[in-house]
Design an enzyme around this catalytic site. Sequence first.
Site, mmCIF file in Angstrom:
data_model
loop_
_atom_site.group_PDB
_atom_site.id
_atom_site.type_symbol
_atom_site.label_atom_id
_atom_site.label_comp_id
_atom_site.label_asym_id
_atom_site.label_seq_id
_atom_site.Cartn_x
_atom_site.Cartn_y
_atom_site.Cartn_z
ATOM 1 N N ARG A 9 0.841 -1.195 0.000
ATOM 2 C CA ARG A 9 0.000 0.000 0.000
ATOM 3 C C ARG A 9 0.874 1.241 0.000
ATOM 4 O O ARG A 9 1.691 1.432 0.892
ATOM 5 C CB ARG A 9 -0.938 0.014 1.212
ATOM 6 C CG ARG A 9 -1.896 1.207 1.204
ATOM 7 C CD ARG A 9 -2.937 1.102 2.297
ATOM 8 N NE ARG A 9 -2.401 1.433 3.619
ATOM 9 C CZ ARG A 9 -3.116 1.375 4.743
ATOM 10 N NH1 ARG A 9 -4.369 0.970 4.706
ATOM 11 N NH2 ARG A 9 -2.576 1.698 5.897
ATOM 12 N N SER B 278 -12.809 -3.688 1.638
ATOM 13 C CA SER B 278 -12.966 -3.029 2.934
ATOM 14 C C SER B 278 -14.442 -2.808 3.239
ATOM 15 O O SER B 278 -15.198 -2.321 2.385
ATOM 16 C CB SER B 278 -12.249 -1.673 2.935
ATOM 17 O OG SER B 278 -10.857 -1.839 2.814
ATOM 18 N N LYS C 204 -3.972 5.823 8.625
ATOM 19 C CA LYS C 204 -5.015 6.161 7.662
ATOM 20 C C LYS C 204 -5.906 7.199 8.303
ATOM 21 O O LYS C 204 -6.850 6.887 9.028
ATOM 22 C CB LYS C 204 -5.822 4.918 7.267
ATOM 23 C CG LYS C 204 -6.744 5.146 6.079
ATOM 24 C CD LYS C 204 -7.396 3.854 5.627
ATOM 25 C CE LYS C 204 -8.267 4.110 4.405
ATOM 26 N NZ LYS C 204 -8.967 2.888 3.954
#
Length: 212
Positions: free
Chosen positions: A38, A107, A136
Site C-alpha cells: 500500500r 474493505s 489512515k
Amino acid sequence: MIDLSVYLITDAAQCAARGLVATVAAAVRGGVTAVQLRDKHASDAELIAQGRALQAVLAGTGVPLIINDRIEVAKALGADGVHVGQSDAAAQEARAKLGAKAIIGLSVQTPALAWAVDPALVDYVGIGPVFATTTKRDHSPPLGFDGLAAVCAASPVPAVAIGGLQAAHAEAVWAAGAQGMALVSAICAAASPEQAAREIAAATQIVGESSR
C-alpha cells in the site's frame, strides 16, 4: 484460500528507514502470512517496481502479494490479488480484470456493507478500524470489538480485522469472529519487524489452536 492470520500492510513512511524490501523480508521470516503493498502516493510505475522487488522476496515462501487499490498495477505484476475499497463496482472490476484465481479483498465498515458482499467476487473482507490509527487519517469511526463482531457476523466471507491492533489483541479479534489481524505500525514501525511478526504469529497460533 489466503491465510489472513498475520496480514502485513506496508506503510511507505514507516518502512523508509529500513527499506520496504528489508522490512517485508524480515516480517516474512517472523511469520507474516500475507503482504499487502500500500502506497497511496506512489505512481503506478513506482508501485510496479516496488511490487517486483517484493515478488522476488516472497518467491517460494507461499506468502501472497496483494496490491492495495490499484487494479491495473496488480494486473501488470501478475500479483496474487488486490484489495479494494467501497468505490462503485471495484470488486466486480477487479474480478473481471484479474480473473477467477485472483484474491480479491474488500474493505467494509458496517454490517450492511458486509451483508452486501458477493462471495463470487470477494474472497475476504477487511473490517475496521477496530481502534483509531494514524496510518489512515480518513478512516471511519473506530468499531471496537463489539462493532467488529457485528460486522464479522454479517459477512459471508472470511474477515481480517484492522486498526491499531497488536499481538495482545489476538484473542479478542478471534472471539469477534475474524480470521486474522491486518497490521501496519505493529510491524513496520517495530524496532525488529521480524521479532514483532514472530510474537504476533505466536499469539495468533495459540488463539487459533484454542478455538478449535
